[in-house]
Design a protein around this motif. Structure first.
Motif, PDB file in Angstrom:
ATOM      1  N   ARG A  30      -8.393   4.224   0.836  1.00 40.15           N
ATOM      2  CA  ARG A  30      -8.084   5.305   1.775  1.00 40.15           C
ATOM      3  C   ARG A  30      -7.678   4.717   3.117  1.00 40.15           C
ATOM      4  N   ARG A  35      -5.084  -4.028  -8.495  1.00 42.29           N
ATOM      5  CA  ARG A  35      -4.763  -2.658  -8.094  1.00 42.29           C
ATOM      6  C   ARG A  35      -6.068  -1.882  -7.958  1.00 42.29           C
ATOM      7  N   CYS A  36      -6.198  -1.172  -6.849  1.00 40.28           N
ATOM      8  CA  CYS A  36      -7.397  -0.376  -6.635  1.00 40.28           C
ATOM      9  C   CYS A  36      -7.097   0.750  -5.648  1.00 40.28           C
ATOM     10  N   PRO A  37      -7.821   1.849  -5.740  1.00 39.55           N
ATOM     11  CA  PRO A  37      -7.626   2.926  -4.769  1.00 39.55           C
ATOM     12  C   PRO A  37      -8.173   2.534  -3.401  1.00 39.55           C
ATOM     13  N   SER A  91     -13.270   0.330  -8.411  1.00 43.87           N
ATOM     14  CA  SER A  91     -12.590   1.358  -9.217  1.00 43.87           C
ATOM     15  C   SER A  91     -11.157   0.960  -9.521  1.00 43.87           C
ATOM     16  N   GLY A  92     -10.912  -0.341  -9.614  1.00 47.11           N
ATOM     17  CA  GLY A  92      -9.575  -0.843  -9.929  1.00 47.11           C
ATOM     18  C   GLY A  92      -9.611  -1.792 -11.110  1.00 47.11           C
ATOM     19  N   LYS A 105       0.531   5.627  -1.115  1.00 50.09           N
ATOM     20  CA  LYS A 105      -0.062   6.813  -1.726  1.00 50.09           C
ATOM     21  C   LYS A 105      -1.489   6.571  -2.239  1.00 50.09           C
ATOM     22  N   GLY A 106      -2.289   5.949  -1.398  1.00 51.39           N
ATOM     23  CA  GLY A 106      -3.695   5.776  -1.735  1.00 51.39           C
ATOM     24  C   GLY A 106      -4.001   4.648  -2.702  1.00 51.39           C
ATOM     25  N   GLU A 107      -3.050   3.762  -2.989  1.00 54.06           N
ATOM     26  CA  GLU A 107      -3.295   2.644  -3.905  1.00 54.06           C
ATOM     27  C   GLU A 107      -2.883   1.333  -3.263  1.00 54.06           C
ATOM     28  N   CYS A 160      -2.007  -2.623  -3.848  1.00 54.29           N
ATOM     29  CA  CYS A 160      -1.544  -3.594  -4.853  1.00 54.29           C
ATOM     30  C   CYS A 160      -1.452  -4.956  -4.189  1.00 54.29           C
ATOM     31  N   TYR A 197       0.847  -1.193   0.000  1.00 56.93           N
ATOM     32  CA  TYR A 197       0.000   0.000   0.000  1.00 56.93           C
ATOM     33  C   TYR A 197       0.878   1.237   0.000  1.00 56.93           C
TER      34      TYR A 197
END
Length: 494
Positions: A394, A390-392, A373-374, A281-283, A285, A279
């Motif tokens: 928070r 991969r997805c955003p 949203s990935g 910067k907001g992403e 993997c 993880y």
């Protein structure tokens, strides 16, 4: 021959020159070719050349009758007209080639109509399938879920009674330990069943694009560990400690579980499956890595394999690869037709039935990723296969994780109602957790009389608390069931 050519050129020129400048170049069956008598040939040729250059310039045109509907005894013909203007020394001519394309046009019209009908039928079938799946999801989420929750509640009661008998000396400790172990296995099995049926309902909604992610704080390491029933493959998480993330745990869980299942099924038989989670910067993997299995060289040679695997109904491996080549049994637990939601086990002795997927598993995984949203990708390299999500995401802040909620306990009365015993237990625990004592709330719904009398109980409660200036909290299940003379009758809580 020269005379014949000149005569033909004059006739063609007269055909072009006799039409009105404002008229469009459309020809109907039976039109005269060769009008304009009494005019000089050179004038006709010049007029024809000018109009040909202005209107057609050797371009193809579809010629059709001017009338929209044929009159009695008439037949409309579609034609393709091609005009050319040529000059040689002092001789000039306009040539017109007319080809009957009626059959071609009619065939195109029929094919277009059939295609529209086929598309309309497909839309109708898709809508019917969506409605059926919605009804099935509703049934699963309410009826099946409540049944399994009721069974889990009964298992909890059995565990408490077993512990009480063991502590009281009525049950030998070794027998009590064995019984508690069996109860724990039963509880875990029921919990997996509940997850499976809920995942099936979620998969239907994901396929039809109507699923809405339910974001919550997720401990990703614990979530991924629950995907393994036996054995824990290597897992590396960075950074350390790994943060709590705001995600939909159901989507992430089932993408990961299917990725591990495919890695076990199609990777090297004796190899381990490793997991990498990163993880930054907001992403998020997430990678699942396995060593190459049978037919891996064919996947490397197929340059489009990494993209085709996520298409609906596409299988990159032979159907017989689901079985263990050694004949000892299948290599994964059975799944429901390649659809998200089946149980998963890492390599174990032969105790599972042989299955083969339909090729929709990766397609649904990609849809789950898009709901986050990935996106999902897979790479077939010489020494390994790597699946990646991969997805955003928070990161859960400290303020969010420490936020507390409480009711004004001395000024609040509560009433809860649910026809599920397990849900009534959870309602009681929830009301206690927000600060209400046992004498400040009541949870009903165990009898049909209690459900039908909800309105009167709530009105009485409001009247009792009105003069004291207290608050009233009502938590009501929307889909209640009441036993009536004709059987079970639905009852709306709202």
């Amino acid at each position: 021959a020269q005379s014949s050519a000149q005569s033909s050129a004059q006739s063609s020129a007269q055909s072009c020159g006799s039409s009105s400048p404002a008229a469009s170049p459309r020809l109907g069956l039976g039109e005269s070719i060769g009008g304009g008598q009494g005019r000089r040939s050179s004038d006709v040729v010049a007029a024809g050349e000018t109009r040909a250059a202005q209107r057609v310039q050797s371009a193809d045109r579809i010629a059709s009758p001017q009338a929209s509907q044929p009159q009695r005894g008439e037949v409309h013909v579609e034609a393709r007209v091609k005009m050319h203007s040529i000059a040689h020394d002092t001789d000039q001519a306009v040539f017109l080639v007319l080809r009957d394309v009626t059959d071609r046009v009619r065939r195109q019209e029929v094919e277009t109509a059939l295609m529209k009908q086929q598309l309309e039928r497909e839309r109708t079938f898709t809508e019917l399938a969506r409605q059926k799946d919605e009804e099935a999801s509703r049934f699963v989420r309410h009826e099946v879920k409540n049944g399994v929750l009721s069974a889990l509640s009964s298992v909890d009661d059995l565990r408490e009674r077993t512990q009480h008998l063991t502590n009281a000396g009525h049950l030998p400790h070794h027998h009590g330990g064995e019984l508690e172990s069996s109860i724990s296995d039963l509880y875990a099995s029921l919990h997996r069943t509940l997850n499976t049926v809920l995942a099936e309902a979620m998969a239907r909604e994901v396929v039809h694009g109507i699923y809405r992610p339910q974001v919550e704080a997720v401990n990703l390491e614990k979530l991924l560990c629950t995907a393994h029933q036996s054995g824990m493959p290597p897992m590396a998480l960075t950074p350390v400690p790994f943060p709590i993330l705001q995600l939909d745990p159901r989507l992430v869980f089932h993408i990961y579980r299917n990725a591990v299942s495919n890695a076990v099924k199609y990777g090297a038989h004796v190899s381990q499956v490793s997991t990498e989670v990163h993880y930054d910067k907001g992403e998020l993997c997430l990678r699942v890595i396995n060593l190459p299995g049978p037919h891996h060289s064919a996947l490397i040679a197929d340059k489009r394999a990494s993209a085709r695997v996520f298409h609906k109904g596409v299988r990159l491996h032979p159907a017989d690869e689901d079985a263990d080549p050694s004949g000892a049994g299948t290599r994964t637990a059975s799944r429901s037709g390649g659809v998200i939601g089946g149980s998963l086990s890492l390599p174990t002795p032969a105790r599972h039935s042989r299955t083969s997927s339909t090729g929709d598993g990766a397609w649904i995984m990609q849809k789950c990723a898009r709901a986050l949203s990935g996106r999902c990708t897979i790479e077939f390299s010489e020494d390994k296969t790597t699946f990646e999500l991969r997805c955003p995401a928070r990161e859960q802040s400290v303020v969010d994780s420490m936020r507390a909620f409480g009711l004004p306990s001395q000024r609040t009365r509560a009433l809860g109602i649910d026809d599920s015993r397990m849900q009534r237990v959870l309602l009681g625990k929830m009301l206690t957790a927000v600060g209400l004592s046992q004498d400040r709330f009541k949870v009903i719904g165990d009898t049909s009389e209690g459900i039908i009398g909800l309105e009167a109980k709530l009105v009485n409660l409001v009247e009792e608390t009105r003069e004291a200036g207290e608050y009233v909290l009502a938590i009501v299940d929307e889909n209640l069931e009441v036993e009536g003379p004709a059987g079970v009758v639905p009852y709306s809580g709202s």
